[in-house]
Design an enzyme around this catalytic site. Structure first.
Site, PDB file in Angstrom:
ATOM      1  N   ASP A   3      -4.970  -7.910  -3.888  1.00  0.00           N
ATOM      2  CA  ASP A   3      -5.288  -7.746  -2.475  1.00  0.00           C
ATOM      3  C   ASP A   3      -6.641  -8.340  -2.088  1.00  0.00           C
ATOM      4  O   ASP A   3      -6.764  -9.541  -1.902  1.00  0.00           O
ATOM      5  CB  ASP A   3      -5.188  -6.251  -2.121  1.00  0.00           C
TER       6      ASP A   3
ATOM      7  N   HIS B 183       0.835  -1.211   0.000  1.00  0.00           N
ATOM      8  CA  HIS B 183       0.000   0.000   0.000  1.00  0.00           C
ATOM      9  C   HIS B 183       0.872   1.264   0.000  1.00  0.00           C
ATOM     10  O   HIS B 183       0.887   1.981  -0.974  1.00  0.00           O
ATOM     11  CB  HIS B 183      -1.021   0.039   1.148  1.00  0.00           C
TER      12      HIS B 183
HETATM   13 ZN   LIG Z   1      -3.551  -6.857   2.310  1.00  0.00          ZN
END
Ligand SMILES: [Zn+2]
Length: 428
Positions: free
Chosen positions: A311, A262
């Site tokens: 993800d 991220h």
């Molecule tokens: Zn994750």
């Protein structure tokens, strides 16, 4: 082993343009020779052939949430409650079936290797299974059954907050008793040809300072969630007096074997600290969860290596992830042209953050992972080959997928799994 000859109409060999009429010789699962400008012979691959795509960040069970959390407002944190409900229901058999279907969907999208950030380790209440790695072994088997490779990133998860509060509720399934318990458990993970075993720390929220301090990324690949939410930054600042990035740096956890996932809310100093580290962006999840837009270009300029992940699997489409990196920068800066198509394809095919140094290129000696994207579909027809892949194609345009020399997807169909049926039956 005899040579199998593939003839790619176009192939991306790493440059800024696609090469034409490329003969790719494959023997024993490896690429033996790559020769552009050869008349058609062998198995024809009409369209653009790419190296295998690497999905560097996956939580397979989140796929069961797709299209089921979109009503009402909600935040990352309310979404997380729904995710915990799904986690509470899985056992090794049902997780194997769900993950096999999800990895089948990945194969259809051209993904030949998945980095599974795995933290659903134990039974209800944290009870150990007879095989304490039953869930991890289910995931490794699921990847094999779907025809793709896996890097199992077995995740350390010890606390529920940055202050070290104990795990509660469903989280007890994620946690080991101590870092020593975790380390001895993952020593028991079976090694298989299609699998690399790496490790992860869930986040600075879930791993207290003393445990982070003894992790050794040199034994990686090592992955960690970083600054997906501002709340994490604020909690880290309050507890440790610094940002999560600085805290990882102080703990000796940044560097060439580390991938941070991220990296959405960073300071300029954080960006510089990540210069030797791989950074995994997951734009379709980050937009779905209203996380924010991370500084992809600034990180790349600093030296960080970019990779991509689906993800939470709100979408499984690395073409969409790749173009989102560029298009999100455009929205933020009100300017176009931050990344070239070749840079974005390099991110989508980056295997080194998953510990596979012999995959991700169409070159002699590399693993024979071939992904062919149609250039004659309603979406791609008329576009330049590399721009077609990055700015026009979707997962549905993947026609052929070869993994380690084995055809897994032919004419857009998985060769061994009815993926839609398996998804329907395993999600319920
Ligand atoms: Zn994750």
């Amino acid at each position: 082993m005899p040579v199998t000859r593939y003839h790619a109409e176009y192939a991306w060999l790493g440059g800024s343009d696609a090469a034409r009429d490329v003969l790719i010789d494959v023997r024993d699962g490896r690429i033996e020779a790559v020769t552009p400008g050869v008349p058609a012979e062998g198995t024809r691959l009409p369209g653009l052939t790419l190296p295998g795509l690497a999905n560097a960040h996956s939580h397979a069970f989140h796929r069961a949430l797709r299209g089921r959390t979109h009503t009402g407002a909600g935040t990352f944190w309310t979404w997380r409650e729904r995710m915990y409900e799904v986690a509470s229901q899985l056992d090794p058999d049902s997780y194997h079936r769900l993950a096999r279907a999800v990895y089948g969907e990945m194969a259809l999208a051209g993904i030949t290797c998945v980095g599974e950030f795995h933290y659903l380790h134990h039974g209800p209440g944290g009870t150990r299974y007879a095989d304490p790695n039953a869930m991890g072994h289910a995931l490794i088997a699921a990847a094999r059954d779907a025809g793709i490779r896996i890097t199992l990133l077995d995740t350390l998860y010890l606390s529920s907050t940055v202050d070290g509060s104990p795990l509660h509720g469903v989280q007890r399934r994620f946690g080991d008793e101590s870092i020593d318990d975790w380390a001895s458990r993952i020593d028991g993970l079976r090694r298989e040809d299609h699998a690399v075993v790496g490790f992860a720390a869930h986040s600075v929220r879930a791993v207290p300072a003393p445990a982070l301090a003894v992790l050794d990324p040199g034994k990686g690949p090592f992955h960690v969630h970083l600054s997906e939410q501002r709340a994490e930054n604020e909690a880290c600042q309050a507890r440790y007096g610094c940002s999560p990035t600085e805290f990882l740096d102080r703990s000796g956890l940044l560097g060439p074997n580390t991938t941070v996932v991220h990296a959405t809310h960073l300071t300029e100093a954080d960006v510089t600290r990540l210069r030797d580290t791989a950074v995994c962006f997951c734009p379709t999840t980050e937009r779905d969860l209203a996380d924010g837009i991370g500084p992809a270009r600034a990180l790349t300029e600093a030296g960080a290596r970019l990779c991509l992940g689906s993800d939470s699997h709100a979408v499984i489409d690395l073409f969409e992830e790749a173009r989102a990196v560029e298009l999100d920068e455009r929205l933020r800066t009100e300017r176009r042209g931050h990344f070239t198509p070749a840079e974005l394809l390099a991110a989508a095919t980056a295997h080194e953050p998953l510990g596979w140094t012999d995959a991700g290129r169409l070159a002699p000696g590399y693993r024979a992972d071939l992904v062919t994207v149609a250039l004659d579909s309603v979406r791609t027809v008329g576009a330049e080959p590399l721009s077609a892949a990055v700015f026009a194609a979707g997962a549905a345009d993947v026609r052929t997928v070869v993994v380690d020399g084995r055809p897994v997807v032919v004419d857009g169909r998985h060769q061994t799994l009815d993926v839609a049926r398996e998804l329907r039956e395993s999600i319920g």
